[in-house]
Design a protein around this motif. Structure first.
Motif, mmCIF file in Angstrom:
data_model
loop_
_atom_site.group_PDB
_atom_site.id
_atom_site.type_symbol
_atom_site.label_atom_id
_atom_site.label_comp_id
_atom_site.label_asym_id
_atom_site.label_seq_id
_atom_site.Cartn_x
_atom_site.Cartn_y
_atom_site.Cartn_z
ATOM 1 N N GLU A 180 1.017 -1.113 -0.027
ATOM 2 C CA GLU A 180 -0.126 -0.018 -0.202
ATOM 3 C C GLU A 180 1.022 1.101 0.146
ATOM 4 O O GLU A 180 1.821 1.345 0.677
ATOM 5 N N SER A 181 0.421 2.218 -0.854
ATOM 6 C CA SER A 181 1.221 3.379 -0.955
ATOM 7 C C SER A 181 0.277 4.462 -1.075
ATOM 8 O O SER A 181 -0.712 4.563 -2.144
ATOM 9 N N GLU A 182 -0.003 5.625 -0.471
ATOM 10 C CA GLU A 182 -0.721 6.996 -0.488
ATOM 11 C C GLU A 182 -1.819 6.403 -0.780
ATOM 12 O O GLU A 182 -2.485 6.975 -1.666
ATOM 13 N N GLY A 183 -2.609 5.393 0.178
ATOM 14 C CA GLY A 183 -3.870 5.350 -0.125
ATOM 15 C C GLY A 183 -4.454 4.217 -1.226
ATOM 16 O O GLY A 183 -5.437 4.087 -1.391
ATOM 17 N N LEU A 184 -3.495 4.113 -1.986
ATOM 18 C CA LEU A 184 -3.403 2.972 -3.139
ATOM 19 C C LEU A 184 -3.016 1.621 -2.629
ATOM 20 O O LEU A 184 -1.776 1.420 -2.359
ATOM 21 N N VAL A 185 -3.977 0.668 -2.734
ATOM 22 C CA VAL A 185 -3.620 -0.779 -2.199
ATOM 23 C C VAL A 185 -3.630 -1.774 -3.264
ATOM 24 O O VAL A 185 -4.472 -1.780 -4.231
ATOM 25 N N ALA A 186 -2.370 -2.432 -3.450
ATOM 26 C CA ALA A 186 -2.183 -3.307 -4.434
ATOM 27 C C ALA A 186 -2.968 -4.597 -4.054
ATOM 28 O O ALA A 186 -2.787 -4.958 -2.981
ATOM 29 N N ILE A 187 -4.055 -5.226 -4.972
ATOM 30 C CA ILE A 187 -4.396 -6.106 -4.611
ATOM 31 C C ILE A 187 -3.964 -7.635 -5.225
ATOM 32 O O ILE A 187 -3.845 -7.755 -6.470
ATOM 33 N N GLN A 188 -3.841 -8.564 -4.528
ATOM 34 C CA GLN A 188 -3.338 -9.752 -5.097
ATOM 35 C C GLN A 188 -4.330 -10.856 -5.056
ATOM 36 O O GLN A 188 -4.146 -12.211 -5.419
ATOM 37 N N GLY A 189 -5.218 -10.625 -4.418
ATOM 38 C CA GLY A 189 -6.627 -11.545 -4.403
ATOM 39 C C GLY A 189 -7.725 -11.099 -4.031
ATOM 40 O O GLY A 189 -7.851 -9.967 -3.479
ATOM 41 N N LEU A 190 -9.017 -11.437 -4.392
ATOM 42 C CA LEU A 190 -10.384 -11.164 -4.026
ATOM 43 C C LEU A 190 -11.134 -12.337 -3.843
ATOM 44 O O LEU A 190 -11.061 -13.410 -4.383
ATOM 45 N N GLU A 214 -11.190 -4.954 -21.078
ATOM 46 C CA GLU A 214 -10.836 -6.320 -20.989
ATOM 47 C C GLU A 214 -11.624 -7.255 -19.941
ATOM 48 O O GLU A 214 -11.828 -8.194 -20.203
ATOM 49 N N ILE A 215 -12.106 -6.139 -19.165
ATOM 50 C CA ILE A 215 -13.135 -7.169 -18.206
ATOM 51 C C ILE A 215 -14.225 -7.511 -19.073
ATOM 52 O O ILE A 215 -14.941 -8.618 -18.401
ATOM 53 N N MET A 216 -14.667 -7.035 -19.900
ATOM 54 C CA MET A 216 -16.009 -7.134 -20.670
ATOM 55 C C MET A 216 -15.341 -8.570 -21.181
ATOM 56 O O MET A 216 -16.592 -9.399 -21.626
ATOM 57 N N HIS A 217 -14.342 -8.930 -21.816
ATOM 58 C CA HIS A 217 -14.136 -9.800 -22.684
ATOM 59 C C HIS A 217 -14.019 -11.381 -21.508
ATOM 60 O O HIS A 217 -14.398 -12.206 -21.816
ATOM 61 N N THR A 218 -13.624 -10.892 -20.423
ATOM 62 C CA THR A 218 -13.550 -11.679 -19.478
ATOM 63 C C THR A 218 -14.884 -12.228 -18.909
ATOM 64 O O THR A 218 -15.154 -13.354 -18.854
ATOM 65 N N LEU A 219 -15.867 -11.273 -18.632
ATOM 66 C CA LEU A 219 -17.180 -11.399 -18.626
ATOM 67 C C LEU A 219 -18.000 -12.400 -19.518
ATOM 68 O O LEU A 219 -18.718 -13.235 -19.391
ATOM 69 N N ILE A 236 -18.842 -9.395 -10.632
ATOM 70 C CA ILE A 236 -17.758 -8.966 -11.078
ATOM 71 C C ILE A 236 -16.442 -9.027 -10.359
ATOM 72 O O ILE A 236 -15.468 -9.122 -10.907
ATOM 73 N N THR A 237 -16.515 -9.412 -8.853
ATOM 74 C CA THR A 237 -15.344 -9.748 -8.253
ATOM 75 C C THR A 237 -14.462 -10.981 -8.895
ATOM 76 O O THR A 237 -13.249 -10.851 -9.050
ATOM 77 N N ASP A 238 -15.102 -11.861 -9.429
ATOM 78 C CA ASP A 238 -14.562 -12.961 -10.016
ATOM 79 C C ASP A 238 -13.798 -12.705 -11.251
ATOM 80 O O ASP A 238 -12.634 -13.120 -11.489
ATOM 81 N N ALA A 239 -14.486 -11.796 -12.066
ATOM 82 C CA ALA A 239 -13.975 -11.425 -13.434
ATOM 83 C C ALA A 239 -12.615 -10.455 -13.115
ATOM 84 O O ALA A 239 -11.470 -10.751 -13.735
ATOM 85 N N MET A 240 -12.856 -9.619 -11.929
ATOM 86 C CA MET A 240 -11.550 -8.932 -11.622
ATOM 87 C C MET A 240 -10.466 -9.853 -11.204
ATOM 88 O O MET A 240 -9.164 -9.492 -11.695
ATOM 89 N N ALA A 241 -10.816 -10.531 -10.587
ATOM 90 C CA ALA A 241 -9.671 -11.683 -10.006
ATOM 91 C C ALA A 241 -8.804 -12.436 -11.152
ATOM 92 O O ALA A 241 -7.815 -12.553 -10.887
ATOM 93 N N GLN A 242 -9.781 -12.782 -11.952
ATOM 94 C CA GLN A 242 -9.160 -13.308 -13.149
ATOM 95 C C GLN A 242 -7.985 -12.592 -13.972
ATOM 96 O O GLN A 242 -6.995 -13.224 -14.539
ATOM 97 N N LEU A 243 -8.203 -11.253 -14.033
ATOM 98 C CA LEU A 243 -7.248 -10.279 -14.478
ATOM 99 C C LEU A 243 -6.077 -10.016 -13.765
ATOM 100 O O LEU A 243 -5.056 -9.355 -14.094
#
Length: 296
Positions: A180-190, A214-219, A236-243
């Motif tokens: 995390e840096s300056e309020g932005l959290v890098a996400i490694q899983g959902l 690209e989220i639309m292609h995943t969906l 939508i959480t699952d689609a984000m996780a796939q990317l």
């Protein structure tokens, strides 16, 4: 540098059963917080963030939402004749002058991921925002404006996040955070709606997103395969996780107070808080005192 965000999607096809009987004939998004409906607050937030294309994913029985943003000649003529310029400006309902309104239908209630996917053709091949009008954020700078600035720095997919009580994580999509840096959290899983005691953190997503196309292609692949997630819905959480790993994914700890207007308590709290803010701006100290006592 990330592309600017011109398009925003509002998934508003839901029935609003938690507010029955009020929502039997009136869409939940048309319920007023102070002096304007929930959907107008969301549109104003998007407009302030620079959006000019407004995509409403709705249902045929919820025509009142688009009617609210349509021209109203009878009001225009009457107000013009009476010289009521202030009231005339209100007819714009928060839309910028160059606004483009697009309506698409979600034919079945198959989840947030499916609702967003329904806007695929309208969105095109460009990054876009999503606002869930149920979640209102009170701050001098709108939540989406904060996100647009952050997205310009980091690109990729971006979600608004805040810590929630540990016993409430099963209601949310929850982050497995990395750095995390300056309020932005890098996400490694959902994880969408984790079982009690199984959440990777208490950092949860709220109803604000910025997505790369690209989220639309995943969906599309998920829906074509007939795959579903939590609750038997397209999440939508699952689609984000796939990317994750294919593009950046961050959570923004936004500035402001969120009110869950999908709940009765949150809806009432939002009405009091936004009324208090308007009373402060107008200098109505008597109303401000009365409202302040309600919050004590």
């Amino acid at each position: 540098m990330a592309s600017p965000i011109h398009t925003v999607v509002f998934p508003v096809a839901g029935l609003g059963t938690r507010f029955l009987p009020a929502t039997k004939a009136v869409p939940k998004e048309m319920l007023p917080v102070v002096d304007r409906p929930l959907i107008q607050w969301a549109v104003e937030e998007a407009a302030a963030a620079g959006c000019t294309r407004f995509v409403f994913v709705t249902a045929p029985e919820k025509s009142a939402i688009l009617q609210h943003f349509s021209p109203a000649p009878q009001y225009t003529e009457a107000l013009t004749a009476r010289g009521k310029t202030k009231e005339l400006a209100l007819l714009q309902a928060g839309l910028p002058q160059n606004a483009e309104l697009i309506e698409v239908y979600q034919d079945q209630p198959l989840g947030l991921g499916h609702a967003i996917w329904c806007a695929k053709q309208a969105v095109g091949d460009a990054p876009f925002a999503v606002i869930l009008p149920d979640d209102m954020v009170q701050h001098s700078q709108g939540c989406l404006s904060q996100m647009v600035e952050a997205h310009a720095r980091v690109g990729g997919n971006l979600v608004a996040v805040e810590n929630v009580p540990a016993d409430q994580t099963h209601h949310y999509g929850v982050l497995d955070p990395a750095s995390e840096s300056e309020g932005l959290v890098a996400i490694q899983g959902l994880v969408e709606k984790p079982a009690q005691g199984q959440a990777p953190s208490t950092l949860a997503m709220i109803g604000r997103y910025i997505f790369e196309p690209e989220i639309m292609h995943t969906l599309s692949r998920t829906i074509a395969a007939g795959e579903t997630g939590a609750g038997g819905e397209v999440q939508i959480t699952d689609a984000m996780a796939q990317l994750i790993g294919q593009m950046p994914l961050h959570g923004l700890r936004f500035q402001g107070t969120r009110y869950d207007c999908g709940s009765r308590d949150g809806f009432l709290e939002a009405n009091v808080a936004f009324s208090l803010a308007q009373a402060s701006e107008s200098g109505d100290n008597d109303l401000k005192s009365k409202l302040s006592r309600l919050l004590d």
